[in-house]
Design an enzyme around this catalytic site. Structure first.
Site, short mmCIF file in Angstrom:
data_model
loop_
_atom_site.label_atom_id
_atom_site.label_comp_id
_atom_site.label_asym_id
_atom_site.label_seq_id
_atom_site.Cartn_x
_atom_site.Cartn_y
_atom_site.Cartn_z
N SER A 134 -1.78 -17.53 4.51
CA SER A 134 -1.04 -16.50 3.78
C SER A 134 -1.78 -16.20 2.48
O SER A 134 -2.16 -17.11 1.75
CB SER A 134 0.36 -17.02 3.48
N GLY A 135 -2.03 -14.95 2.23
CA GLY A 135 -2.73 -14.56 1.01
C GLY A 135 -4.24 -14.51 1.17
O GLY A 135 -4.97 -14.24 0.22
N THR A 139 -3.61 -8.71 5.80
CA THR A 139 -2.98 -7.39 5.77
C THR A 139 -3.93 -6.38 5.13
O THR A 139 -4.05 -5.25 5.59
CB THR A 139 -1.66 -7.47 4.99
N ASN A 190 1.30 -15.86 -1.92
CA ASN A 190 0.80 -14.48 -1.84
C ASN A 190 1.88 -13.54 -2.36
O ASN A 190 3.03 -13.61 -1.92
CB ASN A 190 0.45 -14.18 -0.38
N SER A 193 3.13 -11.21 0.80
CA SER A 193 3.02 -11.96 2.04
C SER A 193 3.82 -11.28 3.15
O SER A 193 5.00 -10.96 2.98
CB SER A 193 3.54 -13.37 1.81
N SER A 194 3.18 -11.04 4.27
CA SER A 194 3.88 -10.41 5.41
C SER A 194 4.78 -11.46 6.02
O SER A 194 4.31 -12.54 6.41
CB SER A 194 2.88 -9.94 6.45
N GLY A 419 -0.45 -16.65 8.86
CA GLY A 419 -1.36 -17.77 9.12
C GLY A 419 -0.60 -19.07 9.25
O GLY A 419 0.63 -19.11 9.17
N GLU A 421 1.12 -22.40 8.47
CA GLU A 421 1.94 -22.74 7.28
C GLU A 421 2.34 -24.20 7.30
O GLU A 421 2.71 -24.74 8.35
CB GLU A 421 3.20 -21.86 7.24
P1 ADP Z 1 -2.31 -11.96 3.90
O1 ADP Z 1 -1.89 -10.75 4.65
O2 ADP Z 1 -3.40 -12.72 4.56
O3 ADP Z 1 -1.19 -12.82 3.55
P2 ADP Z 1 -3.01 -10.04 1.96
O4 ADP Z 1 -3.83 -9.16 2.83
O5 ADP Z 1 -1.68 -9.57 1.64
O6 ADP Z 1 -2.95 -11.49 2.54
O7 ADP Z 1 -3.89 -10.26 0.63
C1 ADP Z 1 -3.33 -10.91 -0.47
C2 ADP Z 1 -3.86 -10.26 -1.71
O8 ADP Z 1 -5.23 -10.53 -1.88
C3 ADP Z 1 -3.71 -8.79 -1.69
O9 ADP Z 1 -2.50 -8.40 -2.21
C4 ADP Z 1 -4.84 -8.33 -2.59
O10 ADP Z 1 -4.44 -8.35 -3.92
C5 ADP Z 1 -5.88 -9.42 -2.43
N1 ADP Z 1 -6.94 -9.01 -1.51
C6 ADP Z 1 -7.08 -9.35 -0.23
N2 ADP Z 1 -8.21 -8.84 0.29
C7 ADP Z 1 -8.79 -8.14 -0.67
C8 ADP Z 1 -10.00 -7.37 -0.76
N3 ADP Z 1 -10.80 -7.23 0.27
N4 ADP Z 1 -10.29 -6.78 -1.94
C9 ADP Z 1 -9.48 -6.93 -2.99
N5 ADP Z 1 -8.35 -7.65 -2.97
C10 ADP Z 1 -7.98 -8.26 -1.84
MG MG Z 2 -0.05 -10.16 5.25
#
Ligand code: ADP
Ligand code: MG
Length: 949
Positions: A134-135, A139, A190, A193-194, A419, A421
């Site tokens: 997560s994070g 997404t 995060n 977080s989705s 992911g 957990e």
């Molecule tokens: P996940 O879906 O894996 O839980 P996210 O995609 O929501 O994680 O990413 C968490 C945070 O990390 C996002 O809100 C963003 O701020 C930062 N982040 C992730 N990937 C990038 C990227 N390629 N460039 C800039 N910031 C990113």
């Molecule tokens: Mg997500």
């Protein structure tokens, strides 16, 4: 350190110390190029340590993407890097002839999938599995990929279809803010977080243009509506309406500024995800109009108010629990009922009194609930409404973005799932999430690791199998048959018997004893069991597991919501008599229990079925630190993630194996021209000629024979290449080499063609030139002939004129002579002394007269006669009297032939002088200038007269 090592080594021998120093220098000097290594399989040696150092070096250099064999590792930058996702870069990757030669990027994966779809090689459909903690950036990655497809999969030719495509893409992109507002929340790990799994199917038509999309969601964490862990928040949408509502909306939704809601913790924290306007805008674009939106937000506000409803202990089982004695609580129930379109007293009654049907005739009993039960029913009501609302939104999104079945043929699937957990307290949600991750890991293992190795075995390649962590035992423990954790939980639900957490723990331990992936924490104060997941051990509490699995929805709650006057709730809870029988599995009517676990398992199976029918691609998102800070790389955290996603095994196998495999036919078709590189030899003993009739090439040719052919092709190729039973296996570097050689041969061929063409052109030109010369010559000769003919004609005319003139002259001369003669003869006939000539003499006279030019000519002939002889001849032919020099004189040129002049003194005193005799060479004999040519006949006359004297 160098000194120390040298010092240590100096005891053995100087050479060993030197080698060690070189090694060390190489080792230390390897730091700089590490960041330039685009593929983790190229680090040497492939160990966790070197892989980690490489990733760290790249992260420090702001390089966030690295290949690891067939997987892309994406490090979360935790800072905006706009140029990394610009439309220009998207187009650059899209336009590149070989995107994999560009720097590793998610666009490479995107472009690869897009080209695979275009190539129509089975399986045509593609899937991208984005996994990670997560994070970690799953997404974000999915969102960027969708934007990439929106840019590259939209190049329709007509303006109208362009507009349609643009609208679809915009809708697909607009579905993101809605899904994230309703399904994402700020957690400890995060901010965004989705809290649900998502599989987006991007649908493409025959021309690879995006015509639509479909979203499938998995396991929304609906408990979050009513229960948030400390320091975590509810779903974003609640904060958005709370913070972003306009004044009149605040009044309508009863959300005054500063109001406190127990289901809205940490409202003071402001996140960028709290942007209400973006959600509204996106909803509007997807066809959710303002009144419907208003209705949705009103219902959500009703849930917030419901959360403020608190029950006190009645102290008497027969009495329903009273509300906590405070005005705010009572007001909350009223407001909630109002906003949800429910009668207040009916709502309170349903929350506090349970209805039981029992007996043969299904008699209804009413039983007041305990305080805890009342809280559970309240939470259940909120979860039920929210879950139905979420599902409804997904269906609205799908109906807005989904293309008709006949308008798309292929798809690219994007899987963005939560992911792995592991929290201090883990329950059924974590069990399901980790179960899903185990399944996906197995898919990865099956697809990449096991499939790869098994393929080697099937192909008959000698291969030292890499030991990798197969997670099948863990999956057996969770979902296996006949006994597993899931089956035990479902059994408990089916039996519907009261059981304590400790009993469940004992049951699990006894039923699954001896399973390698099951552990036990003997020191734990509460009943629990441990599952040793591929990513690490996780302890699950048994308390509440069965209840959560049952996810019981009291039928009264559903009935209550079905009676709502709210238009939205009417849609979400239509009156359905079948539902009633399903949700009331009481008494003898035992319908199969649809537990959370069984539903989740079914949807997961369905997902994996879809994934198995596609070509998978993997993106592993890695979180460099848990504080979400840019430029910080925590080696331990990254290491555990690398292990968790099985990346190390991937790297080992990719490096040691042959990631590229091509069927014999394809290989020969593409590289048979490499035989040209081989110096001309007689055809080998390898059977069929590659150049001819390759289509008849048997797919399962004798490997030995094929090996021979391959050796022909690759005789100078110093790269590892193995020929299996049906495929040729090679490494990336071999492929590169082959491609280089192929390019060389093609270049050679191009040169040959150019040369041949030039030769042909030169020959044609030479032929044309020769033909032109021939034509020119013919024309010239024709012209010349014409000219000469004209000259001839002119000469003939002149000649004729000359002859005529001469004849005329001769005629005149003879006329003149004839006149004189006639006169003379008349004079003679008139004088008494003259006698007429006898006829014979007259004839002779005529002959002499006619032949005198011949005499002249003979006299002037260049041979024979000289000097006096010549004079005599002249005299003779002119019949001049030789003895009377007084009357005439003949001069001849002694040296040159010809008459120089004839001078005569004819009758009277007139002196004649002839120079232009036709027999004279005038240019060689200078002489007196001619006075006249007339009077020449006088000479003849004189001769004639003298002859008669
Ligand atoms: P996940 O879906 O894996 O839980 P996210 O995609 O929501 O994680 O990413 C968490 C945070 O990390 C996002 O809100 C963003 O701020 C930062 N982040 C992730 N990937 C990038 C990227 N390629 N460039 C800039 N910031 C990113
Ligand atoms: Mg997500």
């Amino acid at each position: 350190m160098l000194q120390q090592i040298n010092g240590h080594g100096s005891g053995s021998d100087a050479h060993g110390g030197e080698t060690l120093r070189e090694d060390l220098q190489e080792f230390l000097g390897g730091e700089a190029p590490l960041q330039q290594l685009d593929d983790l399989t190229k680090v040497n040696p492939v160990t966790l340590e070197t892989v980690l150092r490489c990733l760290q070096a790249r992260y420090t250099a702001d390089t966030f993407y690295t290949n690891a064999g067939c997987t892309l590792v994406a490090l979360n930058p935790f800072k905006p890097v706009p140029q990394l996702y610009s439309p220009e870069l998207m187009r650059e990757y899209h336009a590149a002839s070989q995107p994999q030669t560009l720097r590793p990027h998610i666009f490479t994966v995107g472009e690869q999938t897009y080209r695979n779809v275009r190539s129509l090689i089975e399986p045509v459909n593609q899937s991208i599995v984005v996994s990670g903690e997560s994070g970690a950036g799953k997404t974000w990655t999915s969102r960027c990929l969708m934007k990439f497809y929106a840019v590259v999969a939209a190049s329709p030719t007509s303006w109208e279809s362009h507009k349609v495509a643009e609208r679809i893409e915009q809708r697909i992109l607009n579905s993101n803010p809605i899904m994230e507002a309703f399904g994402n929340a700020c957690t400890l790990r995060n901010n965004n977080s989705s809290r649900f799994g998502k599989f987006i199917q991007l649908q493409l038509n025959g021309a690879q243009q995006m015509t639509g999309a479909a979203v499938q969601t998995y396991l929304l964490e609906k408990t979050r509506v009513a229960c948030q862990a400390p320091s975590e928040r509810n779903f974003h949408i609640f904060y958005q309406i709370y913070k972003g509502a306009r004044a009149e909306e605040r009044v309508q939704w009863r959300l005054p500024e500063g109001a406190a809601f127990s289901w809205l913790p940490h409202p003071e924290r402001t996140l960028e995800e709290d942007c209400f306007e973006v959600t509204r805008e996106a909803m509007l674009h997807l066809g959710i109009d303002a009144p419907t939106q208003n209705n949705i937000f009103q219902a959500l506000a009703g849930l917030l108010h419901l959360g403020n409803t608190r029950f006190a202990d009645s102290g008497n089982e027969a009495q329903p629990c009273p509300l906590v004695n405070d005005a705010q609580c009572e007001g909350s129930v009223r407001t909630s009922a109002l906003l949800l379109g429910l009668p207040e007293d009916h709502l309170l009654e349903t929350l506090r009194i349970r209805t039981i049907r029992a007996g043969r005739d299904q008699q209804v009993f009413r039983k007041p609930c305990s305080q805890a039960e009342c809280d559970t029913r309240r939470d259940c009501l909120a979860k039920l409404v929210y879950a139905r609302l979420f599902d409804w939104l997904v269906s609205v999104i799908n109906s807005s973005i989904c293309a008709t079945p006949d308008s798309w043929t292929t798809f690219i699937g994007l899987l963005d799932v939560y992911g792995f957990e592991s929290f201090p307290n883990n329950s059924l949600e974590q069990l399901c999430i980790n179960y899903a991750n185990e399944k996906l890991q197995q898919h990865f293992v099956a697809h990449y690791l096991r499939a790869q190795q098994e393929e080697y075995a099937v192909e008959g390649l000698a291969w030292s199998f890499v030991s990798y962590q197969d997670n099948q035992p863990c999956l057996d423990l969770i979902e296996g048959s006949p006994v597993s954790i899931c089956s035990l939980l479902n059994e408990e639900c089916r039996l519907n018997r009261p059981s304590s957490a400790a009993q469940l723990q004992t049951r699990i331990e006894s039923a699954l004893t001896g399973r390698p992936r099951l552990g036990r924490d003997r020191l734990s104060p509460e009943p629990s069991f441990i599952v040793l997941h591929y990513a690490g051990p996780v302890r699950y509490r048994t308390a509440g597991l069965v209840e959560k699995n049952k996810d019981p929805v009291p039928p009264e709650l559903t009935r209550l919501l079905q009676q709502s006057q709210d238009p939205l709730l009417k849609v979400l809870f239509p009156a359905d008599p079948e539902e009633k029988s399903q949700e009331e599995p009481s008494g003898q009517n035992r319908a199969p229990v649809l537990t959370v676990v069984s539903k989740f398992k079914a949807s997961l199976e369905q997902l994996l079925q879809v994934l198995h029918g596609t070509t998978p691609h993997y993106i592993r998102c890695i979180k460099p630190n848990s504080q979400a800070q840019a430029q910080i790389f925590h080696r331990e955290e990254v290491l555990s993630q690398l292990e968790a996603c099985g990346l190390v095994e991937t790297i080992h196998i990719s490096a040691a194996g042959f990631p590229i495999r091509v069927s014999h036919r394809n290989f020969l078709e593409r590289y048979k021209l490499l035989r040209r590189l081989r110096p001309a030899t007689t055809p080998g003993p390898h059977g069929p000629c590659l150049d001819g009739g390759h289509s008849e090439w048997p797919p399962c040719a004798e490997p030995a024979m094929l090996q021979g052919l391959l050796q022909d092709i690759l005789h100078a190729l110093p790269a590892p290449l193995h020929c299996g039973r049906t495929k040729v296996f090679m490494t990336d570097s071999t492929l590169e080499l082959l491609e280089r050689r192929r390019a060389q041969v093609l270049e050679q061929c191009a040169r040959h063609i150019q040369r041949g063409w030039r030769r042909h052109r030169c020959r044609t030109q030479a032929r044309q030139r020769r033909a032109a010369v021939l034509i020119q010559a013919a024309v010239r000769s024709w012209l010349t002939r014409k000219h000469v003919q004209r000259l001839h004609a002119a000469a003939t005319v002149i000649k004729r004129a000359w002859r005529e003139w001469r004849i005329r002259m001769a005629f005149l001369a003879s006329e003149e002579l004839d006149g004189v003669e006639e006169k003379h003869s008349s004079q003679t006939s008139c004088s008494p002394s003259s006698s007429p000539l006898p006829p014979a003499q007259t004839r002779l006279q005529g002959a002499i007269t006619r032949l005198w030019p011949l005499g002249l000519a003979l006299a002037n002939a260049a041979v024979g006669m000289h000097g006096f002889q010549r004079k005599l001849v002249v005299f003779a032919c002119l019949q001049l009297p030789v003895g009377s020099p007084r009357s005439c004189a003949v001069q001849t040129a002694q040296e040159q032939a010809g008459v120089l002049s004839i001078r005569a003194l004819p009758q009277g005193s007139i002196r004649f002088h002839c120079r232009k005799s036709p027999l004279r060479y005038a240019d060689t004999c200078p002489g007196p200038s001619p006075d006249s040519v007339t009077g020449f006949n006088q000479i003849l006359l004189e001769r004639h007269r003298l002859g008669h004297v």
